[in-house]
Design a protein around this motif. Structure first.
Motif, PDB file in Angstrom:
ATOM      1  N   ILE A   1       0.848  -1.205   0.000  1.00  0.00           N
ATOM      2  CA  ILE A   1       0.000   0.000   0.000  1.00  0.00           C
ATOM      3  C   ILE A   1       0.878   1.248   0.000  1.00  0.00           C
ATOM      4  CG2 ILE A   1      -1.646   1.336   1.386  1.00  0.00           C
ATOM      5  CD1 ILE A   1      -2.764  -1.399   2.355  1.00  0.00           C
ATOM      6  N   ILE A   2       1.932   1.238   0.798  1.00  0.00           N
ATOM      7  CA  ILE A   2       2.860   2.370   0.847  1.00  0.00           C
ATOM      8  C   ILE A   2       3.475   2.624  -0.522  1.00  0.00           C
ATOM      9  CG2 ILE A   2       5.071   3.170   1.795  1.00  0.00           C
ATOM     10  CD1 ILE A   2       4.292   1.654   4.399  1.00  0.00           C
ATOM     11  N   LYS A   3       3.855   1.562  -1.229  1.00  0.00           N
ATOM     12  CA  LYS A   3       4.438   1.706  -2.569  1.00  0.00           C
ATOM     13  C   LYS A   3       3.461   2.363  -3.529  1.00  0.00           C
ATOM     14  CE  LYS A   3       7.508  -2.330  -2.267  1.00  0.00           C
ATOM     15  NZ  LYS A   3       7.798  -3.692  -2.818  1.00  0.00           N
ATOM     16  N   GLN A   4       2.188   1.979  -3.432  1.00  0.00           N
ATOM     17  CA  GLN A   4       1.186   2.549  -4.337  1.00  0.00           C
ATOM     18  C   GLN A   4       0.870   4.005  -4.000  1.00  0.00           C
ATOM     19  OE1 GLN A   4       0.002   0.830  -7.198  1.00  0.00           O
ATOM     20  NE2 GLN A   4       1.821  -0.264  -6.473  1.00  0.00           N
ATOM     21  N   VAL A   5       0.916   4.346  -2.738  1.00  0.00           N
ATOM     22  CA  VAL A   5       0.735   5.751  -2.346  1.00  0.00           C
ATOM     23  C   VAL A   5       1.829   6.601  -2.970  1.00  0.00           C
ATOM     24  CG1 VAL A   5       0.765   7.368  -0.410  1.00  0.00           C
ATOM     25  CG2 VAL A   5      -0.504   5.228  -0.217  1.00  0.00           C
ATOM     26  N   LYS A   6       3.055   6.114  -2.938  1.00  0.00           N
ATOM     27  CA  LYS A   6       4.172   6.829  -3.572  1.00  0.00           C
ATOM     28  C   LYS A   6       3.949   6.941  -5.082  1.00  0.00           C
ATOM     29  CE  LYS A   6       7.712   5.286  -0.257  1.00  0.00           C
ATOM     30  NZ  LYS A   6       8.945   4.475  -0.104  1.00  0.00           N
ATOM     31  N   LYS A   7       3.550   5.842  -5.712  1.00  0.00           N
ATOM     32  CA  LYS A   7       3.382   5.809  -7.164  1.00  0.00           C
ATOM     33  C   LYS A   7       2.324   6.793  -7.636  1.00  0.00           C
ATOM     34  CE  LYS A   7       2.078   2.693 -10.955  1.00  0.00           C
ATOM     35  NZ  LYS A   7       1.754   1.289 -11.340  1.00  0.00           N
ATOM     36  N   TYR A   8       1.208   6.857  -6.923  1.00  0.00           N
ATOM     37  CA  TYR A   8       0.081   7.681  -7.364  1.00  0.00           C
ATOM     38  C   TYR A   8      -0.024   9.023  -6.622  1.00  0.00           C
ATOM     39  CZ  TYR A   8      -1.665   3.672  -9.989  1.00  0.00           C
ATOM     40  OH  TYR A   8      -1.803   2.633 -10.884  1.00  0.00           O
ATOM     41  N   ASP A   9       0.982   9.340  -5.789  1.00  0.00           N
ATOM     42  CA  ASP A   9       0.930  10.583  -4.998  1.00  0.00           C
ATOM     43  C   ASP A   9      -0.378  10.664  -4.217  1.00  0.00           C
ATOM     44  OD1 ASP A   9       3.450  11.521  -5.845  1.00  0.00           O
ATOM     45  OD2 ASP A   9       2.574  12.336  -7.676  1.00  0.00           O
ATOM     46  N   GLN A  48      -0.912  10.722  -0.982  1.00  0.00           N
ATOM     47  CA  GLN A  48      -0.753  11.167   0.391  1.00  0.00           C
ATOM     48  C   GLN A  48      -2.021  11.898   0.846  1.00  0.00           C
ATOM     49  OE1 GLN A  48       1.389  11.878  -2.093  1.00  0.00           O
ATOM     50  NE2 GLN A  48       3.219  10.696  -1.579  1.00  0.00           N
ATOM     51  N   LYS A  49      -2.397  11.683   2.099  1.00  0.00           N
ATOM     52  CA  LYS A  49      -3.583  12.291   2.713  1.00  0.00           C
ATOM     53  C   LYS A  49      -4.892  11.883   2.042  1.00  0.00           C
ATOM     54  CE  LYS A  49      -1.552  16.316   4.964  1.00  0.00           C
ATOM     55  NZ  LYS A  49      -1.656  17.761   5.216  1.00  0.00           N
ATOM     56  N   LYS A  50      -4.823  10.864   1.185  1.00  0.00           N
ATOM     57  CA  LYS A  50      -6.038  10.335   0.560  1.00  0.00           C
ATOM     58  C   LYS A  50      -6.168   8.840   0.812  1.00  0.00           C
ATOM     59  CE  LYS A  50      -7.225  11.885  -3.509  1.00  0.00           C
ATOM     60  NZ  LYS A  50      -7.198  12.208  -4.963  1.00  0.00           N
ATOM     61  N   THR A  51      -5.239   8.303   1.623  1.00  0.00           N
ATOM     62  CA  THR A  51      -5.207   6.859   1.869  1.00  0.00           C
ATOM     63  C   THR A  51      -5.296   6.577   3.366  1.00  0.00           C
ATOM     64  OG1 THR A  51      -3.793   6.557  -0.077  1.00  0.00           O
ATOM     65  CG2 THR A  51      -3.900   4.742   1.515  1.00  0.00           C
ATOM     66  N   THR A  52      -6.156   5.644   3.718  1.00  0.00           N
ATOM     67  CA  THR A  52      -6.332   5.238   5.115  1.00  0.00           C
ATOM     68  C   THR A  52      -6.165   3.723   5.216  1.00  0.00           C
ATOM     69  OG1 THR A  52      -7.904   7.049   5.483  1.00  0.00           O
ATOM     70  CG2 THR A  52      -7.888   5.264   7.108  1.00  0.00           C
TER      71      THR A  52
END
Length: 426
Positions: A235-243, A245-249
């Protein structure tokens, strides 16, 4: 009721025994010490002008609660869908088997029951995870939640997270399911990919779809006692890939407590760096986790104190209410906070203050709103019978008065009484 004075209320976080609060045009205009000369003169003039005043009688005021993780579609189904083993796997299996027997009308009635109770206890915002699937029966809950969302708008603001998983084809290619989701006014995409044999691929698919539609991501992550279950890393990798941040819980995160401290701390640090929100669900996880442990039985909740020490954004949610996943509860976030305090050793004054933030300001931030009791902010609060955080947790009073959107929306009767000599039946 846009302009009025609330007298004699306890405001946690302010260095005041009691305060007077002036509400003007639906906002906190003035907050002043109740014992000051200024307050005495002000209240005299206010009442002489026949302006509206409410005596808080020493009750405690908080921003309205935000229940950032619940399941409206499953609420109050325990009698229909029992769980004999008490395990997560049986809860999932039994609920899926029973789902085709539920009607939309019956589901809406159960949703209203929980939302009405939640409002009466002081909840102003709620995020619900709703099962969504490729068959008609699987989407009745989504249709019901969409209607309820509009029905309660302005009273209890609702966000809908569509839970998808184990589909015949990826969501990014499933145009029919996409249409169903988007037509039902969803706010985000969720699921429990750690339960899937193709966990990483499922996470990739959900992020790809959510980012294409600018939807939130809110996932059940690693609700397992196995320290090797670490979907949060992908999940952390995908947050980085798609920017994202602050949209993922990420909710649950139980396996963090099962793994070695060094590994857990590394993951928490990455979550903080990528601004991924965390949610702990103490009631359900105390019930479901640790059932296979033969000694040193684990509590099953995530590393709440570690998140707090590192100043991560973490909130408490009620999760399941009276269903096969958790047979108890009635939507009171004050009770959920007490369970979180016991489960996570939150007993110092600092921790208790943080605990109340975890059901008020922190989940409101995850929801995408601000909700603070300070001058200039929108007045959105609950008055609770009892004085101060310790008393509220200890007594669990039902006396509440809820104010939202420039009006009182709910009032529960007082429950604290003092025995007096002679006040008994003969």
């Amino acid at each position: 009721m846009n302009n009025f004075l609330i007298k004699n209320v306890c405001v946690p976080g302010l260095d005041l025994d009691e305060a007077h609060i002036v509400i003007k045009d639906g906002r906190y205009d003035t907050i002043m010490p109740a014992v000051s000369n200024e307050a005495l003169i002000f209240t005299q003039n206010w009442e002489e002008d026949n302006k509206k005043a409410v005596d808080g009688r020493g009750w405690t005021i908080f921003p309205t609660f935000t229940d950032i993780h619940t399941h409206l579609d499953k609420a109050f189904t325990y009698e229909q869908v029992p769980n004999y083993s008490g395990t997560l796997r049986e809860a999932i299996t039994n609920y899926q088997s029973a789902l085709p027997s539920f009607t939309e009308e019956a589901m809406m009635e159960r949703m209203r029951r929980l939302m009405d109770r939640a409002v009466s206890y002081g909840t102003g915002r709620m995020r619900t995870h709703i099962n969504a699937g490729e068959d008609k029966a699987g989407n009745i809950a989504l249709q019901a939640a969409s209607k309820i969302k509009e029905e309660y708008r302005g009273i209890l603001d609702l966000q809908i997270i569509a839970m998808v998983g184990n589909m015949s084809q990826p969501l990014t290619k499933n145009i029919e399911l996409q249409d169903v989701l988007l037509s039902n006014n969803i706010d985000g995409i969720g699921g429990a990919p750690h339960l899937s044999e193709s966990c990483n691929e499922e996470i990739d698919d959900l992020f790809a779809f959510a980012s294409s539609r600018d939807l939130l991501i809110d996932l059940h992550a690693d609700e397992q006692d196995d320290p090797e279950v670490r979907s949060i890393c992908h999940i952390i990798k995908q947050v980085k890939k798609y920017d994202y941040q602050k949209k993922t819980t990420a909710g649950h995160l139980c396996s963090l407590s099962a793994m070695e401290e060094e590994a857990a701390f590394s993951i928490i640090d990455e979550m903080i760096q990528e601004q991924i929100y965390a949610v702990t669900l103490p009631a359900a996880n105390l019930c479901l986790q640790g059932r296979d442990d033969k000694k040193n039985v684990r509590r099953g909740t995530t590393r709440v104190t570690s998140f707090l020490k590192k100043e991560a954004v973490i909130a408490v949610g009620s999760d399941n209410v009276n269903d096969p996943f958790h047979p108890f509860g009635d939507g009171d976030m004050l009770l959920t906070a007490l369970i979180a305090a016991y489960a996570n050793h939150l007993t110092s004054q600092k921790d208790i203050s943080r605990l109340f933030q975890m059901i008020t300001t922190k989940p409101a931030e995850i929801f995408g709103q601000t909700n603070h009791i300070q001058e200039g902010e929108k007045a959105d609060f609950v008055l609770i019978e009892g004085k101060g955080e310790i008393e509220l947790l200890s007594v669990q009073s039902g006396g509440r008065k809820v104010y939202r959107n420039s009006r009182w929306v709910s009032e529960r009767q007082e429950t604290i009484s003092v025995w007096k000599k002679g006040n008994i039946y003969a």
